[in-house]
Design an enzyme around this catalytic site. Sequence first.
Site, PDB file in Angstrom:
ATOM      1  N   LYS A 118       0.864  -1.174   0.068  1.00  0.00           N
ATOM      2  CA  LYS A 118       0.047   0.001  -0.061  1.00  0.00           C
ATOM      3  C   LYS A 118       1.064   1.335   0.182  1.00  0.00           C
ATOM      4  CE  LYS A 118      -4.421   1.225   2.375  1.00  0.00           C
ATOM      5  NZ  LYS A 118      -5.010   0.837   3.645  1.00  0.00           N
TER       6      LYS A 118
HETATM    7  O1  G3P Z   1      -8.390   2.070   4.646  1.00  0.00           O
HETATM    8  C1  G3P Z   1      -8.471   3.321   4.974  1.00  0.00           C
HETATM    9  C2  G3P Z   1      -9.371   3.486   6.075  1.00  0.00           C
HETATM   10  O2  G3P Z   1      -9.129   2.786   7.089  1.00  0.00           O
HETATM   11  C3  G3P Z   1      -9.663   4.960   6.749  1.00  0.00           C
HETATM   12  O3  G3P Z   1     -10.734   4.779   7.499  1.00  0.00           O
HETATM   13  O4  G3P Z   1     -12.266   5.660   9.112  1.00  0.00           O
HETATM   14  O5  G3P Z   1      -9.764   6.275   9.278  1.00  0.00           O
HETATM   15  O6  G3P Z   1     -11.258   7.186   7.512  1.00  0.00           O
HETATM   16  P1  G3P Z   1     -11.067   5.997   8.329  1.00  0.00           P
END
Ligand code: G3P
Length: 216
Positions: A87
Amino acid sequence: MKFFIDTANLAQIQEAHDLGILDGVTTNPSLMAKEGIKGEAAIMKHYEAICELVEGDVSAEVFSTDFNSIIEEGKKLAAIHPNIVVKVPMIKDGVKAIKWFTENGIRTNCTLVFSAGQAILAAKAGAAYVSPFIGRIDDSNWDGVELIAQIAQIYSIQGFKTEILAASIRNALHIVKCAESGADVCTCPLDSILGLLKHPLTDIGLAKFLEDAKKM
Ligand code: G3P
Protein backbone atom coordinates in the site's frame (compact mmCIF):
# COMPACT_ATOMS: atom_id res chain seq x y z
CA MET A 1 -18.00 -6.83 -5.30
CA LYS A 2 -15.31 -8.28 -3.05
CA PHE A 3 -15.42 -7.76 0.74
CA PHE A 4 -12.20 -6.88 2.55
CA ILE A 5 -12.03 -6.16 6.26
CA ASP A 6 -10.28 -2.93 7.25
CA THR A 7 -8.50 -3.87 10.46
CA ALA A 8 -5.31 -5.36 11.89
CA ASN A 9 -7.27 -7.08 14.69
CA LEU A 10 -6.85 -10.84 14.34
CA ALA A 11 -10.06 -11.72 16.24
CA GLN A 12 -12.15 -9.48 13.96
CA ILE A 13 -10.45 -10.88 10.86
CA GLN A 14 -11.25 -14.40 12.13
CA GLU A 15 -14.90 -13.44 12.79
CA ALA A 16 -15.36 -12.02 9.27
CA HIS A 17 -13.58 -15.05 7.80
CA ASP A 18 -15.87 -17.41 9.73
CA LEU A 19 -18.88 -15.64 8.20
CA GLY A 20 -17.63 -17.03 4.88
CA ILE A 21 -17.72 -13.77 2.94
CA LEU A 22 -14.19 -12.42 3.40
CA ASP A 23 -12.04 -11.83 0.31
CA GLY A 24 -9.11 -9.97 1.85
CA VAL A 25 -7.76 -7.51 4.42
CA THR A 26 -6.52 -3.93 4.39
CA THR A 27 -4.43 -2.34 7.13
CA ASN A 28 -2.81 1.03 7.64
CA PRO A 29 -0.32 2.40 10.19
CA SER A 30 -3.15 3.71 12.41
CA LEU A 31 -4.83 0.28 12.50
CA MET A 32 -1.51 -1.50 13.21
CA ALA A 33 -0.67 0.96 16.00
CA LYS A 34 -4.13 0.38 17.51
CA GLU A 35 -3.21 -3.30 17.93
CA GLY A 36 0.05 -2.34 19.69
CA ILE A 37 2.28 -3.69 16.89
CA LYS A 38 5.72 -2.05 17.23
CA GLY A 39 9.04 -2.62 15.46
CA GLU A 40 9.92 -4.26 12.13
CA ALA A 41 9.99 -7.86 13.42
CA ALA A 42 6.58 -7.55 15.09
CA ILE A 43 5.09 -5.88 12.01
CA MET A 44 6.35 -8.65 9.70
CA LYS A 45 5.10 -11.35 12.11
CA HIS A 46 1.67 -9.72 12.32
CA TYR A 47 1.31 -9.59 8.53
CA GLU A 48 2.32 -13.26 8.38
CA ALA A 49 -0.41 -14.09 10.92
CA ILE A 50 -3.02 -12.18 8.87
CA CYS A 51 -1.94 -13.96 5.67
CA GLU A 52 -2.33 -17.32 7.43
CA LEU A 53 -5.90 -16.42 8.48
CA VAL A 54 -7.27 -15.34 5.08
CA GLU A 55 -6.82 -16.60 1.55
CA GLY A 56 -7.17 -13.24 -0.25
CA ASP A 57 -5.06 -10.12 -0.69
CA VAL A 58 -3.64 -8.37 2.37
CA SER A 59 -2.66 -4.71 2.00
CA ALA A 60 0.45 -3.73 3.98
CA GLU A 61 1.31 -0.03 3.98
CA VAL A 62 4.78 1.52 3.66
CA PHE A 63 5.81 4.28 6.10
CA SER A 64 8.40 5.84 3.79
CA THR A 65 7.75 8.85 1.57
CA ASP A 66 10.84 8.95 -0.68
CA PHE A 67 11.18 6.72 -3.75
CA ASN A 68 14.21 4.62 -2.71
CA SER A 69 12.92 3.94 0.80
CA ILE A 70 9.41 3.08 -0.49
CA ILE A 71 10.99 0.53 -2.84
CA GLU A 72 13.14 -1.05 -0.10
CA GLU A 73 10.24 -1.19 2.36
CA GLY A 74 7.80 -2.48 -0.27
CA LYS A 75 10.18 -5.27 -1.36
CA LYS A 76 10.44 -6.48 2.26
CA LEU A 77 6.65 -6.41 2.70
CA ALA A 78 6.03 -8.22 -0.61
CA ALA A 79 8.50 -10.95 0.41
CA ILE A 80 6.37 -11.87 3.47
CA HIS A 81 3.68 -13.70 1.45
CA PRO A 82 2.43 -13.85 -2.18
CA ASN A 83 -0.90 -12.31 -1.08
CA ILE A 84 0.71 -9.13 0.25
CA VAL A 85 -0.22 -6.02 -1.73
CA VAL A 86 2.04 -3.04 -1.01
CA LYS A 87 0.00 0.00 0.00
CA VAL A 88 1.59 3.23 -1.23
CA PRO A 89 0.37 6.80 -0.59
CA MET A 90 -0.76 9.06 -3.44
CA ILE A 91 2.31 11.33 -3.52
CA LYS A 92 4.80 12.01 -6.33
CA ASP A 93 7.37 9.44 -5.14
CA GLY A 94 4.51 7.07 -4.41
CA VAL A 95 3.32 7.18 -8.03
CA LYS A 96 6.91 6.58 -9.24
CA ALA A 97 7.21 3.66 -6.81
CA ILE A 98 3.88 2.16 -7.95
CA LYS A 99 5.19 2.22 -11.53
CA TRP A 100 8.44 0.53 -10.38
CA PHE A 101 6.58 -2.12 -8.39
CA THR A 102 4.25 -2.80 -11.35
CA GLU A 103 7.22 -3.29 -13.69
CA ASN A 104 8.83 -5.62 -11.14
CA GLY A 105 5.81 -7.85 -10.52
CA ILE A 106 4.80 -6.43 -7.12
CA ARG A 107 1.11 -5.53 -6.73
CA THR A 108 0.17 -2.21 -5.13
CA ASN A 109 -2.78 -0.46 -3.52
CA CYS A 110 -2.64 3.32 -3.99
CA THR A 111 -4.01 4.86 -0.81
CA LEU A 112 -5.18 8.29 0.41
CA VAL A 113 -7.05 8.97 -2.83
CA PHE A 114 -9.60 11.80 -2.70
CA SER A 115 -10.09 12.83 -6.34
CA ALA A 116 -10.68 11.39 -9.82
CA GLY A 117 -7.40 12.93 -11.00
CA GLN A 118 -5.47 11.01 -8.35
CA ALA A 119 -7.32 7.82 -9.37
CA ILE A 120 -6.27 8.35 -13.02
CA LEU A 121 -2.62 8.71 -11.97
CA ALA A 122 -2.79 5.55 -9.84
CA ALA A 123 -4.23 3.60 -12.79
CA LYS A 124 -1.66 4.99 -15.23
CA ALA A 125 1.12 3.87 -12.87
CA GLY A 126 -0.42 0.36 -12.87
CA ALA A 127 -1.76 0.08 -9.32
CA ALA A 128 -3.69 -3.15 -8.73
CA TYR A 129 -6.08 -1.23 -6.44
CA VAL A 130 -6.97 2.41 -5.91
CA SER A 131 -8.38 3.38 -2.49
CA PRO A 132 -10.73 6.38 -2.43
CA PHE A 133 -11.55 7.32 1.19
CA ILE A 134 -15.35 7.61 1.19
CA GLY A 135 -15.96 8.47 4.86
CA ARG A 136 -13.28 11.15 5.05
CA ILE A 137 -14.70 12.80 1.90
CA ASP A 138 -18.15 12.79 3.55
CA ASP A 139 -16.52 14.33 6.65
CA SER A 140 -15.37 17.25 4.50
CA ASN A 141 -18.95 17.84 3.24
CA TRP A 142 -18.45 16.23 -0.19
CA ASP A 143 -20.06 13.04 -1.44
CA GLY A 144 -17.62 10.13 -1.16
CA VAL A 145 -19.85 7.67 -3.00
CA GLU A 146 -20.10 10.08 -5.94
CA LEU A 147 -16.33 9.80 -6.34
CA ILE A 148 -16.63 6.00 -6.61
CA ALA A 149 -19.16 6.40 -9.43
CA GLN A 150 -16.96 8.97 -11.21
CA ILE A 151 -13.85 6.77 -11.03
CA ALA A 152 -15.86 3.72 -12.16
CA GLN A 153 -17.07 5.66 -15.20
CA ILE A 154 -13.59 6.91 -16.08
CA TYR A 155 -11.96 3.47 -15.66
CA SER A 156 -14.68 1.88 -17.79
CA ILE A 157 -14.37 4.47 -20.61
CA GLN A 158 -10.57 4.30 -20.56
CA GLY A 159 -10.26 0.54 -20.05
CA PHE A 160 -8.10 0.87 -16.92
CA LYS A 161 -7.65 -2.46 -15.13
CA THR A 162 -7.05 -0.99 -11.63
CA GLU A 163 -9.69 -2.22 -9.16
CA ILE A 164 -11.64 0.40 -7.22
CA LEU A 165 -11.32 -0.40 -3.52
CA ALA A 166 -13.75 1.78 -1.58
CA ALA A 167 -12.12 2.60 1.78
CA SER A 168 -12.92 4.63 4.90
CA ILE A 169 -16.32 2.91 5.02
CA ARG A 170 -18.30 3.95 8.08
CA ASN A 171 -21.63 2.09 7.85
CA ALA A 172 -23.65 -0.55 6.01
CA LEU A 173 -25.32 2.03 3.73
CA HIS A 174 -21.86 3.04 2.45
CA ILE A 175 -21.32 -0.60 1.40
CA VAL A 176 -24.64 -0.74 -0.47
CA LYS A 177 -23.99 2.61 -2.18
CA CYS A 178 -20.47 1.56 -3.19
CA ALA A 179 -21.83 -1.67 -4.69
CA GLU A 180 -24.40 0.39 -6.61
CA SER A 181 -21.71 2.80 -7.84
CA GLY A 182 -19.33 0.26 -9.34
CA ALA A 183 -16.75 -0.40 -6.59
CA ASP A 184 -14.84 -3.65 -7.22
CA VAL A 185 -13.99 -4.03 -3.54
CA CYS A 186 -15.29 -2.54 -0.31
CA THR A 187 -12.98 -2.59 2.70
CA CYS A 188 -15.03 -2.26 5.86
CA PRO A 189 -14.82 -2.33 9.63
CA LEU A 190 -16.45 -5.48 11.06
CA ASP A 191 -19.37 -3.43 12.46
CA SER A 192 -20.31 -2.15 8.99
CA ILE A 193 -20.24 -5.69 7.56
CA LEU A 194 -22.43 -6.98 10.40
CA GLY A 195 -24.69 -3.94 9.94
CA LEU A 196 -25.75 -5.45 6.58
CA LEU A 197 -27.49 -8.23 8.52
CA LYS A 198 -29.81 -5.92 10.37
CA HIS A 199 -33.43 -5.11 9.57
CA PRO A 200 -36.16 -4.66 12.22
CA LEU A 201 -38.70 -6.52 10.07
CA THR A 202 -36.36 -9.53 9.98
CA ASP A 203 -36.28 -9.55 13.80
CA ILE A 204 -40.07 -9.11 14.09
CA GLY A 205 -40.72 -11.74 11.39
CA LEU A 206 -38.37 -14.26 12.98
CA ALA A 207 -39.90 -13.78 16.44
CA LYS A 208 -43.35 -14.46 14.96
CA PHE A 209 -42.17 -17.54 13.03
CA LEU A 210 -40.50 -18.96 16.15
CA GLU A 211 -43.65 -18.32 18.19
CA ASP A 212 -45.82 -20.03 15.56
CA ALA A 213 -43.35 -22.89 15.26
CA LYS A 214 -44.25 -23.87 18.83
CA LYS A 215 -47.85 -24.46 17.63
CA MET A 216 -46.77 -26.81 14.84
O1 G3P B 1 -8.38 1.98 4.63
C1 G3P B 1 -8.42 3.33 5.00
C2 G3P B 1 -9.37 3.49 6.13
O2 G3P B 1 -8.98 2.66 7.18
C3 G3P B 1 -9.57 4.84 6.66
O3 G3P B 1 -10.73 4.80 7.41
O4 G3P B 1 -12.33 5.54 9.08
O5 G3P B 1 -9.90 6.14 9.31
O6 G3P B 1 -11.29 7.21 7.56
P1 G3P B 1 -11.09 5.99 8.40
